[in-house]
Design an enzyme around this catalytic site. Structure first.
Site, mmCIF file in Angstrom:
data_model
loop_
_atom_site.group_PDB
_atom_site.id
_atom_site.type_symbol
_atom_site.label_atom_id
_atom_site.label_comp_id
_atom_site.label_asym_id
_atom_site.label_seq_id
_atom_site.Cartn_x
_atom_site.Cartn_y
_atom_site.Cartn_z
ATOM 1 N N CYS A 1 0.808 -1.222 0.000
ATOM 2 C CA CYS A 1 0.000 0.000 0.000
ATOM 3 C C CYS A 1 0.850 1.286 0.000
ATOM 4 O O CYS A 1 1.375 1.655 -1.034
ATOM 5 C CB CYS A 1 -0.973 -0.044 1.163
ATOM 6 S SG CYS A 1 -2.352 1.077 0.957
ATOM 7 N N HIS B 1 -3.287 -5.671 2.639
ATOM 8 C CA HIS B 1 -2.845 -5.744 4.038
ATOM 9 C C HIS B 1 -3.337 -7.064 4.621
ATOM 10 O O HIS B 1 -3.898 -7.890 3.928
ATOM 11 C CB HIS B 1 -3.486 -4.607 4.847
ATOM 12 C CG HIS B 1 -3.147 -3.230 4.401
ATOM 13 N ND1 HIS B 1 -1.958 -2.631 4.700
ATOM 14 C CD2 HIS B 1 -3.867 -2.319 3.694
ATOM 15 C CE1 HIS B 1 -1.952 -1.392 4.204
ATOM 16 N NE2 HIS B 1 -3.101 -1.180 3.591
HETATM 17 N N1 GLN Z 1 -2.144 6.837 2.154
HETATM 18 C C1 GLN Z 1 -2.356 5.897 1.122
HETATM 19 C C2 GLN Z 1 -3.759 5.853 0.572
HETATM 20 O O1 GLN Z 1 -4.733 6.009 1.276
HETATM 21 C C3 GLN Z 1 -1.919 4.543 1.637
HETATM 22 C C4 GLN Z 1 -2.813 3.961 2.663
HETATM 23 C C5 GLN Z 1 -2.347 2.649 3.173
HETATM 24 O O2 GLN Z 1 -1.155 2.344 3.205
HETATM 25 N N2 GLN Z 1 -3.297 1.834 3.632
HETATM 26 O O3 GLN Z 1 -3.886 5.652 -0.615
#
Ligand code: GLN
Length: 225
Positions: free
Chosen positions: A80, A177
């Site tokens: 992510c 995740h």
């Molecule tokens: N900030 C990024 C987004 O919302 C990554 C979020 C995350 O790592 N879950 O796209």
């Protein structure tokens, strides 16, 4: 960075090596810490937009080193927020530009809507990966990156083209995740095999009892988003 259990990916790889009596050393790297020069596998977790900004300058300063490691076949799994920063850039919904390192040929633009929920991804190399997505960044792949797989119930890279994640050489980015490796043991072993092969080691990875991982994956897949 670490959210939604991403540090679990470290624990999964460490345990799968220990169960096979193979050596493992985990080296945490924070802002300013040197990267171990002989690392086999680099793992990066997710982070909120603010966390990405916090580590941004440090991350970008590592660009030449990370690109050299990627070119040298080092295995990387970036989840992510780290996936986004391995790309060329992440432009937040507020218009802030967070530069990436260009290890992966992808760009990300923040959107108003968040893409949230259990997800699974069918991949040609490692079968079904099971995890959880939560992001507002929409990622588009350039010609230098192949999709990791096809997103199934989830929105994947951008909610438009059915792709999820990106791959080049031994570098893999994904929005999953969970931690993803806990419910995707073949994927975990695939990373270990890539790392061993890079060292020229033909170690046969002993089969493990993955019934609990498989059960967790089945339960997650059966849950509504
Ligand atoms: N900030 C990024 C987004 O919302 C990554 C979020 C995350 O790592 N879950 O796209």
């Amino acid at each position: 960075m670490n959210i939604y259990g991403d540090t679990g990916n470290v624990l999964v790889l460490r345990r799968r090596l220990q169960w096979r009596h193979l050596p493992v050393e985990v080296v945490p790297v924070s802002v300013g810490d040197p990267l171990p020069s002989d690392a086999d596998i680099l793992l990066g977790g997710g982070g909120q937009d603010a966390a990405q900004g916090d580590i941004g300058a440090d991350f970008v300063s590592r660009g030449p080193e990370l690109r050299a490691l990627a070119d040298d076949g080092v295995v990387m799994l970036a989840i992510c927020g780290s996936f986004q920063l391995l790309g060329h850039e992440f432009v937040t919904h507020a218009g802030e530009r967070i530069a990436g390192v260009g290890v992966l040929d992808v760009v990300t633009h923040g959107a108003k809507e968040r893409l949230i929920g259990n997800n699974w991804v069918d991949t040609p190399a490692a079968g079904r990966l099971v995890g959880y997505e939560n992001h507002s960044g929409l990622t588009t792949l350039g010609p230098g990156a192949a999709p990791l797989g096809r997103t199934r119930p989830g929105r994947g890279n951008n909610g438009r083209d059915g792709t999820e994640g990106a791959v080049r050489d031994n570098v893999i980015g994904t929005y999953l995740h969970g931690p993803v490796l806990a419910k995707s043991p073949d994927f975990a072993d695939g990373l270990l095999r890539r790392a061993l092969a890079r060292r020229g080691q033909s170690v046969e990875l002993e089969a493990l009892d993955d019934s609990l991982c498989d059960l967790a994956a089945t339960v997650a897949v059966g849950r509504p988003r």
